[in-house]
Write a protein that holds these residues in place. Sequence first.
Motif, PDB file in Angstrom:
ATOM      1  N   ARG A  27     -56.598 -43.862 -27.116  1.00 41.26           N
ATOM      2  CA  ARG A  27     -55.914 -42.579 -27.342  1.00 41.26           C
ATOM      3  C   ARG A  27     -54.417 -42.771 -27.405  1.00 41.26           C
ATOM      4  O   ARG A  27     -53.730 -42.201 -28.257  1.00 41.26           O
ATOM      5  CB  ARG A  27     -56.313 -41.605 -26.213  1.00 41.26           C
ATOM      6  CG  ARG A  27     -55.580 -40.275 -26.256  1.00 41.26           C
ATOM      7  CD  ARG A  27     -54.398 -40.251 -25.316  1.00 41.26           C
ATOM      8  NE  ARG A  27     -53.508 -39.137 -25.613  1.00 41.26           N
ATOM      9  CZ  ARG A  27     -52.217 -39.131 -25.327  1.00 41.26           C
ATOM     10  NH1 ARG A  27     -51.652 -40.187 -24.751  1.00 41.26           N
ATOM     11  NH2 ARG A  27     -51.471 -38.088 -25.623  1.00 41.26           N
ATOM     12  N   ASP A  28     -53.861 -43.639 -26.527  1.00 44.22           N
ATOM     13  CA  ASP A  28     -52.421 -43.906 -26.526  1.00 44.22           C
ATOM     14  C   ASP A  28     -51.975 -44.565 -27.833  1.00 44.22           C
ATOM     15  O   ASP A  28     -50.872 -44.307 -28.330  1.00 44.22           O
ATOM     16  CB  ASP A  28     -52.060 -44.797 -25.340  1.00 44.22           C
ATOM     17  CG  ASP A  28     -52.220 -44.078 -24.004  1.00 44.22           C
ATOM     18  OD1 ASP A  28     -52.292 -42.836 -24.022  1.00 44.22           O
ATOM     19  OD2 ASP A  28     -52.278 -44.766 -22.970  1.00 44.22           O
ATOM     20  N   ALA A  29     -52.821 -45.437 -28.388  1.00 42.72           N
ATOM     21  CA  ALA A  29     -52.479 -46.096 -29.653  1.00 42.72           C
ATOM     22  C   ALA A  29     -52.366 -45.079 -30.778  1.00 42.72           C
ATOM     23  O   ALA A  29     -51.428 -45.106 -31.580  1.00 42.72           O
ATOM     24  CB  ALA A  29     -53.516 -47.161 -29.988  1.00 42.72           C
ATOM     25  N   LEU A  30     -53.332 -44.155 -30.871  1.00 44.37           N
ATOM     26  CA  LEU A  30     -53.293 -43.116 -31.903  1.00 44.37           C
ATOM     27  C   LEU A  30     -52.081 -42.203 -31.721  1.00 44.37           C
ATOM     28  O   LEU A  30     -51.402 -41.826 -32.685  1.00 44.37           O
ATOM     29  CB  LEU A  30     -54.577 -42.293 -31.869  1.00 44.37           C
ATOM     30  CG  LEU A  30     -55.877 -43.019 -32.253  1.00 44.37           C
ATOM     31  CD1 LEU A  30     -57.062 -42.064 -32.159  1.00 44.37           C
ATOM     32  CD2 LEU A  30     -55.787 -43.597 -33.656  1.00 44.37           C
ATOM     33  N   ARG A  61     -52.490 -25.536 -36.101  1.00 42.78           N
ATOM     34  CA  ARG A  61     -53.415 -26.517 -36.666  1.00 42.78           C
ATOM     35  C   ARG A  61     -54.251 -27.119 -35.549  1.00 42.78           C
ATOM     36  O   ARG A  61     -53.764 -27.336 -34.422  1.00 42.78           O
ATOM     37  CB  ARG A  61     -52.670 -27.635 -37.406  1.00 42.78           C
ATOM     38  CG  ARG A  61     -51.931 -27.179 -38.629  1.00 42.78           C
ATOM     39  CD  ARG A  61     -51.028 -28.272 -39.180  1.00 42.78           C
ATOM     40  NE  ARG A  61     -51.770 -29.417 -39.711  1.00 42.78           N
ATOM     41  CZ  ARG A  61     -51.177 -30.497 -40.227  1.00 42.78           C
ATOM     42  NH1 ARG A  61     -49.854 -30.576 -40.280  1.00 42.78           N
ATOM     43  NH2 ARG A  61     -51.919 -31.488 -40.700  1.00 42.78           N
ATOM     44  N   LEU A  62     -55.516 -27.410 -35.879  1.00 37.54           N
ATOM     45  CA  LEU A  62     -56.390 -28.165 -34.983  1.00 37.54           C
ATOM     46  C   LEU A  62     -56.722 -29.471 -35.697  1.00 37.54           C
ATOM     47  O   LEU A  62     -57.187 -29.476 -36.850  1.00 37.54           O
ATOM     48  CB  LEU A  62     -57.681 -27.388 -34.693  1.00 37.54           C
ATOM     49  CG  LEU A  62     -57.527 -25.995 -34.059  1.00 37.54           C
ATOM     50  CD1 LEU A  62     -58.902 -25.383 -33.798  1.00 37.54           C
ATOM     51  CD2 LEU A  62     -56.722 -26.068 -32.768  1.00 37.54           C
ATOM     52  N   ILE A  63     -56.490 -30.597 -35.013  1.00 37.10           N
ATOM     53  CA  ILE A  63     -56.646 -31.899 -35.636  1.00 37.10           C
ATOM     54  C   ILE A  63     -57.496 -32.804 -34.753  1.00 37.10           C
ATOM     55  O   ILE A  63     -57.265 -32.906 -33.540  1.00 37.10           O
ATOM     56  CB  ILE A  63     -55.273 -32.561 -35.881  1.00 37.10           C
ATOM     57  CG1 ILE A  63     -54.431 -31.735 -36.852  1.00 37.10           C
ATOM     58  CG2 ILE A  63     -55.440 -33.976 -36.423  1.00 37.10           C
ATOM     59  CD1 ILE A  63     -53.026 -32.263 -37.050  1.00 37.10           C
ATOM     60  N   VAL A  64     -58.446 -33.481 -35.388  1.00 35.05           N
ATOM     61  CA  VAL A  64     -59.234 -34.513 -34.713  1.00 35.05           C
ATOM     62  C   VAL A  64     -58.981 -35.825 -35.435  1.00 35.05           C
ATOM     63  O   VAL A  64     -59.126 -35.913 -36.658  1.00 35.05           O
ATOM     64  CB  VAL A  64     -60.739 -34.187 -34.728  1.00 35.05           C
ATOM     65  CG1 VAL A  64     -61.552 -35.390 -34.239  1.00 35.05           C
ATOM     66  CG2 VAL A  64     -61.034 -32.982 -33.847  1.00 35.05           C
ATOM     67  N   ILE A  65     -58.588 -36.840 -34.672  1.00 43.72           N
ATOM     68  CA  ILE A  65     -58.340 -38.164 -35.251  1.00 43.72           C
ATOM     69  C   ILE A  65     -59.278 -39.147 -34.578  1.00 43.72           C
ATOM     70  O   ILE A  65     -59.216 -39.353 -33.364  1.00 43.72           O
ATOM     71  CB  ILE A  65     -56.881 -38.597 -35.048  1.00 43.72           C
ATOM     72  CG1 ILE A  65     -55.922 -37.580 -35.677  1.00 43.72           C
ATOM     73  CG2 ILE A  65     -56.652 -39.982 -35.660  1.00 43.72           C
ATOM     74  CD1 ILE A  65     -54.458 -37.878 -35.418  1.00 43.72           C
ATOM     75  N   LEU A 115     -57.794 -36.989 -29.805  1.00 49.11           N
ATOM     76  CA  LEU A 115     -57.642 -38.380 -30.209  1.00 49.11           C
ATOM     77  C   LEU A 115     -58.712 -39.192 -29.494  1.00 49.11           C
ATOM     78  O   LEU A 115     -58.631 -39.418 -28.277  1.00 49.11           O
ATOM     79  CB  LEU A 115     -56.243 -38.899 -29.845  1.00 49.11           C
ATOM     80  CG  LEU A 115     -55.057 -38.036 -30.300  1.00 49.11           C
ATOM     81  CD1 LEU A 115     -53.745 -38.628 -29.801  1.00 49.11           C
ATOM     82  CD2 LEU A 115     -55.029 -37.888 -31.806  1.00 49.11           C
ATOM     83  N   LYS A 116     -59.749 -39.604 -30.249  1.00 49.11           N
ATOM     84  CA  LYS A 116     -60.887 -40.264 -29.609  1.00 49.11           C
ATOM     85  C   LYS A 116     -61.343 -41.453 -30.450  1.00 49.11           C
ATOM     86  O   LYS A 116     -61.140 -41.505 -31.663  1.00 49.11           O
ATOM     87  CB  LYS A 116     -62.058 -39.288 -29.437  1.00 49.11           C
ATOM     88  CG  LYS A 116     -61.783 -38.167 -28.453  1.00 49.11           C
ATOM     89  CD  LYS A 116     -62.956 -37.235 -28.339  1.00 49.11           C
ATOM     90  CE  LYS A 116     -64.157 -37.908 -27.696  1.00 49.11           C
ATOM     91  NZ  LYS A 116     -63.929 -38.253 -26.279  1.00 49.11           N
ATOM     92  N   SER A 117     -61.983 -42.391 -29.790  1.00 50.72           N
ATOM     93  CA  SER A 117     -62.521 -43.545 -30.500  1.00 50.72           C
ATOM     94  C   SER A 117     -63.714 -43.155 -31.354  1.00 50.72           C
ATOM     95  O   SER A 117     -63.975 -43.757 -32.397  1.00 50.72           O
ATOM     96  CB  SER A 117     -62.927 -44.633 -29.500  1.00 50.72           C
ATOM     97  OG  SER A 117     -63.934 -44.129 -28.628  1.00 50.72           O
TER      98      SER A 117
END
Length: 256
Positions: free
Chosen positions: A144-147, A223-227, A194-196
Amino acid sequence: MNIESLKDTLKRELPEWLRQDADFRAYVLDLTRQQSADRAQTEDRFDRLLAELRRDREDQNRKWEEQNRKWDENNRKWDKQDHRWEEQNRKWDEQNRKSDAMLAEMREEFLRVHAELKAQNDKHERSIGALGARWGMQSEQAFRDALAGILEKNFDVQVLNVNEFDDQGTVFGRPEQVELDVIIKNGLLILCELKSSIDKAGMYIFERKARFYEQLHQRTANRLIVISPMIDPRARKVAEKLGIETYGDSIYVERL
């Protein structure tokens, strides 16, 4: 009478004899004509001398004109040579400019490709990290920290990880701590997950987290964002239905 006395007598008497005696005068003139040129001869000789001088001058003028012509011709040749040198210098300058522009373009292309390769390599590393996090070989927090770091670098924002307590059990069905990533920029509120990896249920949970945060702070997210590099196809359909943006990596996020 000696010679000197005779000469003196002649000098004294000769003018008078010449005036009075025509025959004697003619004799003397004829005698002196043999020793010197008459007027006509003198004028003719003078004319010849003038003509010769004129020819010399004309010849000298022709020589000067010829020399000037040669100088002018040489000057034209030098001017033409100078023009050729100027043209050659112009071509060299143009070639140098083209070479400099080509080198600058090649350098920019190299930097662009290098940046793309680095971004691709980082993406691969994050994908590998996602696998590691999923199988327990790397923590979910590290991934999560990397993203989040990519978002902060690319968009000059700060990703805030907030923890709010849901005492009504809105998100999980019972009172529980709710963790969410928040970006606030220029008055915009962006909520992130932010999830793997994320599945259908995880997408619904993120949507409930977002609504819980909006209700708690009395503010609607822009905005709602999923990465996540691993988004279940069924989760994507849920995201489309709920108005959630999905991205496989932070580098693909549209401008914030």
